[in-house]
Scaffold this motif. Structure first.
Motif, PDB file in Angstrom:
ATOM      1  N   GLU A  89     -15.157  37.698 -38.226  1.00 24.10           N
ATOM      2  CA  GLU A  89     -15.928  38.691 -38.382  1.00 24.10           C
ATOM      3  C   GLU A  89     -17.410  38.248 -39.165  1.00 24.10           C
ATOM      4  O   GLU A  89     -18.484  38.605 -38.328  1.00 24.10           O
ATOM      5  N   ARG A  92     -18.606  36.366 -35.882  1.00 19.35           N
ATOM      6  CA  ARG A  92     -19.176  37.483 -34.896  1.00 19.35           C
ATOM      7  C   ARG A  92     -20.737  37.843 -35.364  1.00 19.35           C
ATOM      8  O   ARG A  92     -21.833  37.969 -34.836  1.00 19.35           O
ATOM      9  N   GLY A  97     -20.331  34.990 -32.438  1.00 17.55           N
ATOM     10  CA  GLY A  97     -19.026  34.864 -31.774  1.00 17.55           C
ATOM     11  C   GLY A  97     -18.621  33.305 -32.222  1.00 17.55           C
ATOM     12  O   GLY A  97     -19.370  32.706 -33.083  1.00 17.55           O
ATOM     13  N   ARG A 135      -5.183  36.764 -32.984  1.00 17.17           N
ATOM     14  CA  ARG A 135      -5.557  38.197 -33.377  1.00 17.17           C
ATOM     15  C   ARG A 135      -7.235  38.380 -33.366  1.00 17.17           C
ATOM     16  O   ARG A 135      -7.994  39.069 -33.129  1.00 17.17           O
ATOM     17  N   SER A 136      -7.359  37.486 -34.580  1.00 20.28           N
ATOM     18  CA  SER A 136      -8.945  37.708 -35.156  1.00 20.28           C
ATOM     19  C   SER A 136      -9.921  36.926 -34.359  1.00 20.28           C
ATOM     20  O   SER A 136     -10.937  37.471 -34.249  1.00 20.28           O
ATOM     21  N   GLY A 138      -9.414  35.641 -31.067  1.00 18.39           N
ATOM     22  CA  GLY A 138      -9.694  36.154 -29.845  1.00 18.39           C
ATOM     23  C   GLY A 138     -10.730  36.880 -29.244  1.00 18.39           C
ATOM     24  O   GLY A 138     -11.484  36.605 -28.191  1.00 18.39           O
ATOM     25  N   PRO A 139     -10.868  38.054 -29.947  1.00 21.26           N
ATOM     26  CA  PRO A 139     -12.005  38.906 -29.721  1.00 21.26           C
ATOM     27  C   PRO A 139     -13.300  38.477 -29.837  1.00 21.26           C
ATOM     28  O   PRO A 139     -14.174  38.927 -29.232  1.00 21.26           O
ATOM     29  N   VAL A 140     -13.561  37.553 -30.664  1.00 17.18           N
ATOM     30  CA  VAL A 140     -15.089  37.092 -31.020  1.00 17.18           C
ATOM     31  C   VAL A 140     -15.232  35.659 -30.251  1.00 17.18           C
ATOM     32  O   VAL A 140     -16.328  34.981 -30.502  1.00 17.18           O
ATOM     33  N   GLU A 219      -2.557  38.844 -21.347  1.00 19.55           N
ATOM     34  CA  GLU A 219      -3.320  40.048 -21.456  1.00 19.55           C
ATOM     35  C   GLU A 219      -4.754  39.589 -21.066  1.00 19.55           C
ATOM     36  O   GLU A 219      -5.319  40.398 -20.488  1.00 19.55           O
ATOM     37  N   ARG A 220      -5.086  38.487 -21.295  1.00 19.53           N
ATOM     38  CA  ARG A 220      -6.582  38.246 -21.195  1.00 19.53           C
ATOM     39  C   ARG A 220      -6.982  37.595 -19.809  1.00 19.53           C
ATOM     40  O   ARG A 220      -8.131  37.059 -19.516  1.00 19.53           O
ATOM     41  N   ARG A 223      -9.966  38.052 -17.030  1.00 26.65           N
ATOM     42  CA  ARG A 223     -11.186  38.115 -17.550  1.00 26.65           C
ATOM     43  C   ARG A 223     -11.826  36.491 -17.981  1.00 26.65           C
ATOM     44  O   ARG A 223     -12.801  35.938 -17.708  1.00 26.65           O
ATOM     45  N   ASP A 224     -10.677  35.696 -18.475  1.00 29.14           N
ATOM     46  CA  ASP A 224     -10.745  34.406 -19.135  1.00 29.14           C
ATOM     47  C   ASP A 224     -11.081  33.736 -18.005  1.00 29.14           C
ATOM     48  O   ASP A 224     -11.979  32.707 -17.872  1.00 29.14           O
TER      49      ASP A 224
END
Length: 305
Positions: A89, A92, A97, A135-136, A138-140, A219-220, A223-224
């Motif tokens: 975070e 980000r 990111g 988990r942490s 991947g989204p950033v 899952e990605r 997009r990736d």
């Protein structure tokens, strides 16, 4: 992947790379290689859980004559999932990111030690931490970024007893995590062997790492692939480190960390990645098929139950 200045949310920003378990060995070599091959505006974060060792390693890496990018040390215990999430975070918020994340931390177990007694630490560092990083971070991960988990050629499904294959094949990240915790419980309850789990922690751990990467990648993927982003597990081959050396009688094929880091860095820094590598276990630029491998038969001579 273009390694110049990018635009994120309307802001110009340098590239950010982070390596876990980077005080020594392969992790340290990856930091030094990234710092040498990235640009002067970029930042490489060297992380570990010993403040003094992180500080010393980052200072030494920054002073190497080949270093171009900035190198900073950052205290991070990868088994602290909240700390992993806070760092993601922070990156980000500060930088929009991160561009490169290499999950490399590993717990050291010696041949004479009880695998069962060391199971919690080993699983926490190798698996719980891998799940937290995926988990942490991947989204950033910025478009075109790289999220790499250092695993092993033992991470293909065939290295497990066939009775266990269904637990990992096609599993989601939550399911992989649940299987790992069930395995941990079975070790403590002394029921692991009768269920088919090997004594050697490294085999299920590496299979679980690759299964976790495959779960997130599934899952990605659309997009990736559209943005040139890569999520993958890598096998660097046999590396001459304090962690691996006690396990082998013939070390003639081992690579020094700097040489082992080369193919991993090539994968990270290449501008155009073969889509066939996405979500797979990669060794020297080639995919190791998920269902290949056979359960090791000589491992027990190294172990105490």
């Amino acid at each position: 992947m273009a390694w110049g200045v990018s635009s994120v949310a309307g802001m110009n920003t340098s590239r950010i790379a982070l390596v876990t378990g980077a005080n020594q060995g392969l992790g340290r070599a990856l930091v030094e290689g990234l710092a040498a091959r990235m640009s002067r505006d970029d930042l490489v974060l060297l992380t570990g859980r010993s403040r003094q060792r992180v500080t010393d390693a980052a200072r030494e890496a920054a002073r190497l004559p080949t270093t171009r990018a900035r190198v900073e040390g950052r205290l991070l215990d990868v088994t602290d999932t909240d700390a992993v999430a806070r760092l993601a975070e922070e990156l980000r918020a500060r930088h929009g990111g991160v561009d490169v994340v290499v999950s490399n931390a590993v717990a050291r177990v010696l041949p004479g030690e009880s695998q069962a007694e060391r199971a919690d630490e080993f699983i926490d560092v190798s698996n719980t931490a891998t799940h937290a990083v995926l988990r942490s971070f991947g989204p950033v991960l910025r478009p075109g970024g790289r999220l790499i988990v250092v695993a092993s050629s033992l991470g293909t499904l065939g290295h497990l007893d066939p009775r266990l294959h269904h637990l990992f094949d096609g599993a989601s990240l939550n399911q992989v995590e649940s299987v790992v915790e069930s395995w941990r419980t079975a070790i403590h309850n002394r029921t692991a062997q009768e269920a088919g789990w090997p004594l050697w922690l490294n085999v299920p751990s590496k299979v679980a790492q690759v299964a976790a990467v495959r779960a997130v990648a599934a899952e990605r993927r659309p997009r990736d692939l559209a943005t040139g982003t890569l999520i993958a597990a890598v096998c660097p081959g046999m590396v001459d480190t304090a962690t691996s050396r006690p396990w082998f009688t013939d070390y003639s094929g081992a690579q020094p960390p700097a040489r082992a880091a080369g193919p991993v860095l090539d994968l990270i820094l290449t501008e155009h990645v073969d889509p066939a590598l996405y979500g797979e276990l990669v060794r020297f630029g080639k995919v190791l098929p998920w269902h290949d491998g056979t359960p090791p038969v000589e491992q027990d001579r190294f172990l105490t139950p």
